[in-house]
Design a protein around this motif. Structure first.
Motif, PDB file in Angstrom:
ATOM      1  N   SER A 132     -15.655  -3.926 -15.027  1.00  0.00           N
ATOM      2  CA  SER A 132     -15.385  -4.186 -13.507  1.00  0.00           C
ATOM      3  C   SER A 132     -14.331  -5.156 -13.362  1.00  0.00           C
ATOM      4  N   GLN A 133     -13.767  -5.182 -12.196  1.00  0.00           N
ATOM      5  CA  GLN A 133     -13.041  -6.177 -11.794  1.00  0.00           C
ATOM      6  C   GLN A 133     -12.958  -6.440 -10.255  1.00  0.00           C
ATOM      7  N   SER A 134     -12.879  -7.585  -9.806  1.00  0.00           N
ATOM      8  CA  SER A 134     -12.624  -7.615  -8.303  1.00  0.00           C
ATOM      9  C   SER A 134     -11.286  -7.599  -7.643  1.00  0.00           C
ATOM     10  N   PHE A 135     -11.329  -6.899  -6.550  1.00  0.00           N
ATOM     11  CA  PHE A 135      -9.975  -6.483  -5.916  1.00  0.00           C
ATOM     12  C   PHE A 135     -10.125  -7.324  -4.162  1.00  0.00           C
ATOM     13  N   PRO A 136      -9.098  -7.347  -3.627  1.00  0.00           N
ATOM     14  CA  PRO A 136      -9.218  -7.412  -2.245  1.00  0.00           C
ATOM     15  C   PRO A 136      -9.728  -6.489  -1.394  1.00  0.00           C
ATOM     16  N   CYS A 137     -10.614  -6.655  -0.654  1.00  0.00           N
ATOM     17  CA  CYS A 137     -11.195  -5.652   0.486  1.00  0.00           C
ATOM     18  C   CYS A 137     -10.103  -5.069   1.350  1.00  0.00           C
ATOM     19  N   GLU A 138      -9.060  -4.384   0.991  1.00  0.00           N
ATOM     20  CA  GLU A 138      -7.957  -4.044   1.847  1.00  0.00           C
ATOM     21  C   GLU A 138      -7.680  -2.716   1.608  1.00  0.00           C
ATOM     22  N   HIS A 156     -16.253  -0.877   7.022  1.00  0.00           N
ATOM     23  CA  HIS A 156     -17.612  -1.149   7.438  1.00  0.00           C
ATOM     24  C   HIS A 156     -17.976  -2.705   7.188  1.00  0.00           C
ATOM     25  N   THR A 157     -17.213  -3.101   6.360  1.00  0.00           N
ATOM     26  CA  THR A 157     -17.733  -4.538   5.994  1.00  0.00           C
ATOM     27  C   THR A 157     -16.862  -5.699   6.370  1.00  0.00           C
ATOM     28  N   PRO A 158     -17.265  -6.837   6.459  1.00  0.00           N
ATOM     29  CA  PRO A 158     -16.408  -8.184   6.780  1.00  0.00           C
ATOM     30  C   PRO A 158     -15.931  -8.770   5.328  1.00  0.00           C
ATOM     31  N   CYS A 159     -16.107  -8.027   4.461  1.00  0.00           N
ATOM     32  CA  CYS A 159     -15.750  -8.783   3.128  1.00  0.00           C
ATOM     33  C   CYS A 159     -14.331  -8.757   2.941  1.00  0.00           C
ATOM     34  N   HIS A 160     -13.933 -10.011   2.066  1.00  0.00           N
ATOM     35  CA  HIS A 160     -12.667 -10.294   1.697  1.00  0.00           C
ATOM     36  C   HIS A 160     -12.517  -9.653   0.443  1.00  0.00           C
ATOM     37  N   GLU A 161     -13.441  -9.518  -0.454  1.00  0.00           N
ATOM     38  CA  GLU A 161     -13.333  -9.085  -1.933  1.00  0.00           C
ATOM     39  C   GLU A 161     -14.426  -8.073  -2.135  1.00  0.00           C
ATOM     40  N   ILE A 162     -13.919  -7.100  -3.082  1.00  0.00           N
ATOM     41  CA  ILE A 162     -15.049  -6.150  -3.694  1.00  0.00           C
ATOM     42  C   ILE A 162     -14.896  -6.099  -5.050  1.00  0.00           C
ATOM     43  N   ARG A 163     -16.052  -5.625  -5.821  1.00  0.00           N
ATOM     44  CA  ARG A 163     -16.145  -5.611  -7.067  1.00  0.00           C
ATOM     45  C   ARG A 163     -15.966  -4.097  -7.545  1.00  0.00           C
ATOM     46  N   LEU A 164     -15.211  -3.471  -8.314  1.00  0.00           N
ATOM     47  CA  LEU A 164     -15.400  -2.107  -8.698  1.00  0.00           C
ATOM     48  C   LEU A 164     -16.043  -2.264 -10.107  1.00  0.00           C
ATOM     49  N   ILE A 165     -16.934  -1.324 -10.212  1.00  0.00           N
ATOM     50  CA  ILE A 165     -17.650  -1.076 -11.361  1.00  0.00           C
ATOM     51  C   ILE A 165     -17.330   0.260 -12.005  1.00  0.00           C
ATOM     52  N   VAL A 166     -17.176   0.504 -13.093  1.00  0.00           N
ATOM     53  CA  VAL A 166     -17.094   1.850 -13.822  1.00  0.00           C
ATOM     54  C   VAL A 166     -18.005   1.679 -14.985  1.00  0.00           C
ATOM     55  N   GLY A 167     -19.212   2.480 -15.190  1.00  0.00           N
ATOM     56  CA  GLY A 167     -19.872   2.289 -16.395  1.00  0.00           C
ATOM     57  C   GLY A 167     -20.335   3.613 -16.739  1.00  0.00           C
ATOM     58  N   ARG A 168     -21.149   3.642 -17.716  1.00  0.00           N
ATOM     59  CA  ARG A 168     -21.649   4.902 -18.364  1.00  0.00           C
ATOM     60  C   ARG A 168     -23.277   4.621 -18.531  1.00  0.00           C
ATOM     61  N   PRO A 169     -24.285   4.651 -17.513  1.00  0.00           N
ATOM     62  CA  PRO A 169     -25.455   4.259 -17.940  1.00  0.00           C
ATOM     63  C   PRO A 169     -26.201   5.127 -19.076  1.00  0.00           C
ATOM     64  N   THR A 170     -25.508   6.272 -19.268  1.00  0.00           N
ATOM     65  CA  THR A 170     -26.171   7.354 -19.976  1.00  0.00           C
ATOM     66  C   THR A 170     -25.101   8.134 -20.914  1.00  0.00           C
ATOM     67  N   GLY A 171     -25.454   8.938 -21.843  1.00  0.00           N
ATOM     68  CA  GLY A 171     -24.085   9.332 -22.670  1.00  0.00           C
ATOM     69  C   GLY A 171     -23.842  10.565 -21.943  1.00  0.00           C
ATOM     70  N   THR A 172     -24.423  10.944 -20.561  1.00  0.00           N
ATOM     71  CA  THR A 172     -23.843  12.097 -19.955  1.00  0.00           C
ATOM     72  C   THR A 172     -23.480  11.839 -18.548  1.00  0.00           C
ATOM     73  N   ARG A 173     -23.294  10.522 -18.101  1.00  0.00           N
ATOM     74  CA  ARG A 173     -23.203  10.175 -16.796  1.00  0.00           C
ATOM     75  C   ARG A 173     -22.281   8.876 -16.705  1.00  0.00           C
ATOM     76  N   VAL A 174     -21.358   8.956 -15.729  1.00  0.00           N
ATOM     77  CA  VAL A 174     -20.303   8.031 -15.356  1.00  0.00           C
ATOM     78  C   VAL A 174     -20.607   7.619 -13.942  1.00  0.00           C
ATOM     79  N   ARG A 175     -20.908   6.269 -13.749  1.00  0.00           N
ATOM     80  CA  ARG A 175     -21.216   5.699 -12.543  1.00  0.00           C
ATOM     81  C   ARG A 175     -19.942   4.834 -11.812  1.00  0.00           C
ATOM     82  N   ILE A 176     -19.571   5.110 -10.876  1.00  0.00           N
ATOM     83  CA  ILE A 176     -18.567   4.304 -10.195  1.00  0.00           C
ATOM     84  C   ILE A 176     -19.221   3.381  -8.881  1.00  0.00           C
TER      85      ILE A 176
END
Length: 148
Positions: free
Chosen positions: A19-25, A66-86
């Motif tokens: 995961s990493q944080s990025f500007p919300c733009e 749709h949000t007033p946020c200045h920053e978001i966090r993007l997460i890429v994970g593998r909750p199981t051996g057959t799925r990727v979650r973004i």
């Protein structure tokens, strides 16, 4: 602006995630696509890259719009051996995602429909206590065969 000039290091065993944080733009969508493609490459799941790029583009666009946020966090994970979650985390838990109704002439309003069409599931999770959430994560999952 954040750059992925260094290699993405993510474990390929257990429940790896990066995961990493990025500007919300709007420009973050391009960075997010690169980020997701690099992580999928580490996991040898390049065949998911096009669908994942569409998903991350729409998730980031929704957070920006749709949000007033200045920053978001993007997460890429593998909750199981057959799925990727973004997932995209923002600090606007009161702005919940809903499938809207876009008319043929509308230039926007189809993001979640696109995600629904290409992902194997999507939703959101609130972070914090039930009465006082401090953030939400909007996510989509892509399934793949375990031997890919």
């Amino acid at each position: 602006m954040t750059s992925l000039s260094r290699s993405v290091l993510a474990a390929s065993v257990g429940r790896p995630a990066y995961s990493q944080s990025f500007p919300c733009e709007p420009s973050t969508a391009e960075i997010g696509r690169r980020f997701v493609r690099e992580v999928l490459g580490v996991w040898h799941l390049d065949n998911l890259a096009d669908r994942a790029a569409l998903v991350v583009t729409e998730l980031i666009a929704n957070a920006v719009r749709h949000t007033p946020c200045h920053e978001i966090r993007l997460i890429v994970g593998r909750p199981t051996g057959t799925r990727v979650r973004i997932g995209v985390v923002d600090r606007a838990p009161w702005c919940l995602p809903t499938l809207g109704q876009a008319d043929d002439e509308d230039e926007s309003g189809r993001g979640l429909f696109l995600i629904d069409a290409v992902a194997d599931g999507w939703g959101y999770d609130l972070h914090g206590s039930a009465g006082h959430p401090w953030a939400k994560e909007v996510w989509a999952e892509l399934r793949f065969k375990g031997d890919e």
